[in-house]
Design a protein around this motif. Structure first.
Motif, PDB file in Angstrom:
ATOM      1  N   PRO A 292      16.022   3.907   6.430  1.00 45.64           N
ATOM      2  CA  PRO A 292      14.828   4.298   5.673  1.00 45.64           C
ATOM      3  C   PRO A 292      15.141   4.474   4.190  1.00 45.64           C
ATOM      4  CG  PRO A 292      15.707   6.179   6.855  1.00 45.64           C
ATOM      5  CD  PRO A 292      16.507   4.988   7.306  1.00 45.64           C
ATOM      6  N   THR A 293      14.077   4.596   3.403  1.00 49.45           N
ATOM      7  CA  THR A 293      14.190   4.666   1.947  1.00 49.45           C
ATOM      8  C   THR A 293      13.969   6.099   1.470  1.00 49.45           C
ATOM      9  OG1 THR A 293      13.355   2.405   1.767  1.00 49.45           O
ATOM     10  CG2 THR A 293      13.261   3.760  -0.215  1.00 49.45           C
TER      11      THR A 293
ATOM     12  N   ALA B  13       8.216   7.069   6.912  1.00 48.29           N
ATOM     13  CA  ALA B  13       7.949   5.655   7.162  1.00 48.29           C
ATOM     14  C   ALA B  13       6.893   5.551   8.246  1.00 48.29           C
ATOM     15  CB  ALA B  13       9.226   4.937   7.596  1.00 48.29           C
TER      16      ALA B  13
ATOM     17  N   TRP C  58       6.366   2.990  11.330  1.00 47.09           N
ATOM     18  CA  TRP C  58       7.107   1.922  11.994  1.00 47.09           C
ATOM     19  C   TRP C  58       6.549   1.616  13.382  1.00 47.09           C
ATOM     20  CZ3 TRP C  58      12.893   3.779  11.293  1.00 47.09           C
ATOM     21  CH2 TRP C  58      13.307   3.500   9.975  1.00 47.09           C
TER      22      TRP C  58
END
Length: 250
Positions: A20-21, A189, A191
């Motif tokens: 993840p970011t 996120a 997903w």
């Protein structure tokens, strides 16, 4: 070269594809803590996630990782200079850094030697930060319970011992710097199930268990979680609260 605990070189491409970011707020908080915005050092940078975020706020980011494979996967940026180097020997001049950060990496370091390198490379008053995230949280308690059973039960004996420092939110790590406040932050996120499984497949515990079992235990977990998830293409919210230990170098 200093030896290092290498759990990710063998799947550096997957690490880049599935991890993840970090939120923009992390780089903003770190930059705000720095005395100026000349040079930031991202130690144990992996594929450069934090380095790229910092590059928008610092003139130069020196991003190092002991894994050549991780550096090969790093995202290029004109403000970033990548180097294969252990965190305990960053290759920087004395007294040059405004910020030194290690994100999801410090638990693998020889902390005593890393902190000596921090003090050597930091400007007076520089900011230093250790950042980590542990187990993700989903939007359904039954899914969370299944993930916890897999993480703590199936994979429990196969995690490297240093993993539990992350699970404990770095509370047990020595941090010999004057503490600074950090805002509450989280990665988020949305997903589908295959994306979540791809991320979990980058876990060092999954790799170790696969070697021990002769098969990937994530396959059985995928079968267990599928009826709880529903349509595998259904997107669900995933959240990783961040621990940020932020301090000032005297």
């Amino acid at each position: 070269m200093t030896s290092f605990k290498d759990h990710f070189s063998g799947h550096a491409g997957d690490y880049r594809a599935f991890r993840p970011t970090y939120p923009d707020g992390l780089a903003a908080a770190l930059a705000d803590a720095a005395p100026s915005r000349g040079l930031a050092w991202d130690a144990g940078c992996g594929n450069g996630q934090v380095a790229v975020a910092l590059a928008a706020r610092f003139r130069t980011v020196h991003a190092t990782d002991a894994s050549a494979e991780q550096i090969a996967q790093a995202e290029p940026h004109p403000n970033i200079r990548y180097a294969v180097s252990p965190a305990e020997a960053g290759g920087l001049p004395d007294g040059c850094c405004d910020l030194i950060v290690a994100a999801q990496a410090a638990h693998w370091f020889d902390l005593g030697r890393f902190y000596a390198e921090v003090r050597r490379a930091a400007k007076p008053g520089a900011a230093v930060a250790l950042v980590c995230y542990a187990l993700q949280r989903l939007d359904d308690p039954a899914l969370d319970a299944a993930v916890e059973r897999f993480h703590n039960g199936t994979l429990g004996p196969y995690w490297p011992a240093d993993r539990w420092k992350v699970v404990n939110g770095y509370r047990d790590l020595d941090f010999p710097f004057a503490a600074l406040p950090a805002p509450p932050l989280a990665m988020e996120a949305v997903w589908p199930l295959p994306r979540l499984l791809g991320y979990m497949n980058t876990w060092s515990g999954v790799k170790a268990a696969s070697r021990a079992f002769g098969r990937n235990p994530l396959e059985a977990f995928a079968e267990e979680i599928a009826p709880l998830w529903g349509d595998p293409e259904r997107e669900r919210r995933v959240r990783w609260p961040l621990t940020v230990r932020l301090g000032r170098v005297a």
